[in-house]
Design an enzyme around this catalytic site. Structure first.
Site, mmCIF file in Angstrom:
data_model
loop_
_atom_site.group_PDB
_atom_site.id
_atom_site.type_symbol
_atom_site.label_atom_id
_atom_site.label_comp_id
_atom_site.label_asym_id
_atom_site.label_seq_id
_atom_site.Cartn_x
_atom_site.Cartn_y
_atom_site.Cartn_z
ATOM 1 N N SER A 298 38.742 44.159 46.443
ATOM 2 C CA SER A 298 39.377 42.529 45.482
ATOM 3 C C SER A 298 39.344 41.826 46.175
ATOM 4 O O SER A 298 38.069 40.753 45.687
ATOM 5 C CB SER A 298 41.313 43.529 46.499
ATOM 6 O OG SER A 298 41.509 44.593 46.113
ATOM 7 N N HIS B 251 39.385 45.335 40.582
ATOM 8 C CA HIS B 251 40.530 45.710 39.648
ATOM 9 C C HIS B 251 41.599 44.853 39.697
ATOM 10 O O HIS B 251 41.264 43.851 40.177
ATOM 11 C CB HIS B 251 40.664 47.047 40.845
ATOM 12 C CG HIS B 251 41.499 46.397 42.354
ATOM 13 N ND1 HIS B 251 43.218 46.762 42.570
ATOM 14 C CD2 HIS B 251 41.442 46.158 42.683
ATOM 15 C CE1 HIS B 251 42.829 46.289 43.595
ATOM 16 N NE2 HIS B 251 42.434 45.834 43.535
#
Lengths: 270, 74
Positions: free
Chosen positions: A123, A146
């Site tokens: 992330s 993501h």
């Protein structure tokens, strides 16, 4: 919640063999030896656990705190003895603003920076990894790309989506500007379905991250340090810098190349 | 706003955790963990200087012999 160790236990631990200088160091700094001068040409910054920003996370979380890291980066920039910075990541992500702040600080350091992703750089860890001048990933390390999610109370209005989209764009822009990945490829990886169980996105394992163009090269500590030495204008091959110059982590090369041979010959009596 | 692979319920679950304190020592900061009997042990060193991590008195679990912290959790 205040608590102090009892004076008896302190004195018994200090022992009787401690010198006055050591006692003074203990009194002032809490250390048996005062912090010495360091020859280390390269400093190391570890980014571990959750990246913590405005919100103090529960104590069970292992965190990298904004207020620790930012002043450390300022100190690295200002200390003339420090020739470069190695950033080592094993993070699950965390606060976007704090993560981007750390990434921007690393990016704007005037000294050579190299990052190494070990374990995971998920992330918001990804922007920190690409912020360095050159990035490495271990073959077994992973980067999960993501979409940003909203947690907690979400107001169901179009503005919420627009805000989320803007946050997403901030991260995507940073990644695209500081790596070889194209925006199209990155968005495709970020919104891919069928790879993650609870989410959409992609897990990039070692080589995948290099092939996507997010990370520069596959490698470990040896390659990362050699690159840092090269970027700092030091001999990238050996463990030392140029003769007489402090090398990586303080090893000094002998000024005279024949020194080792003669020293060994002398020891053997030949 | 958090962007992490950890589910939010894991991140925000507070099970108490260890009692930690942070002390300054020269240019570095050290995170201590409270143990039984009021003892504090080194849990983590916050420094960019790799040599600081080689100091035996700062190895993880080493007993903090002086300057017991008066602050609580970090």
């Amino acid at each position: 919640m205040e608590e102090k160790a009892s004076p008896q236990s302190q004195s018994s631990r200090a022992g009787s063999s401690v010198s006055m200088a050591q006692l003074e160091a203990i009194r002032q700094l809490g250390l048996a030896n005062p912090p010495g001068k360091s020859d280390s040409a390269f400093h190391v910054l570890t980014i571990i656990g959750q990246i913590e920003g405005h919100l103090l996370l529960p104590a069970k979380n292992k965190t990298t705190k904004y207020e620790h890291v930012i002043p450390q980066l300022v100190a690295v920039e200002q200390d003339p003895k420090i020739r470069g910075l190695l950033v080592i990541l094993n993070t699950v992500g965390g606060d976007i603003e704090a993560g981007l702040a750390i990434a921007e600080m690393i990016k704007s350091l005037s000294k050579p920076t190299v990052s190494l992703v070990l374990g995971g750089g998920h992330s918001i860890g990804a922007p920190i990894a690409v912020a360095a001048g050159y990035s490495f990933i271990a073959p077994t390390a992973t980067i999960t790309i993501h979409p940003i999610r909203l947690s907690g109370l979400v107001i169901g209005v179009p503005q919420t989506y627009e805000y989320l989209d803007k946050m997403q764009d901030r991260v995507i822009r940073f990644l695209v500007e500081h790596s070889r990945v194209s925006e199209e490829k990155l968005r495709e990886a970020m919104f891919r379905t069928g790879e993650l169980v609870r989410d959409v996105g992609t897990v990039l394992i070692g080589r995948d991250a290099v092939e996507l163009g997010l990370i520069d090269e596959l490698g470990g500590l040896d390659k990362a340090l050699a690159k840092l030495r090269q970027m700092a204008g030091m001999d990238p091959g050996g463990h030392a810098g140029p003769a007489g110059e402090p090398g990586a982590f303080g090893w000094r090369a002998p000024a005279d190349p024949g020194f080792v041979r003669r020293a060994l010959a002398g020891r053997n009596g030949t | 706003m958090l962007w992490t692979v950890m589910p939010p319920e894991w991140v925000f679950e507070d099970d108490g955790g260890p009692r930690l304190a942070e002390v300054a020592a020269g240019a570095m900061r050290i995170v201590l963990e409270a143990g039984p009997g009021g003892a504090w042990r080194v849990q983590r060193v916050l420094s960019t200087n790799p040599f600081d991590y080689l100091r035996p008195e700062l190895s993880p679990g080493a007993l903090w012999i002086a300057n017991p912290p008066s602050v609580s959790r970090v």
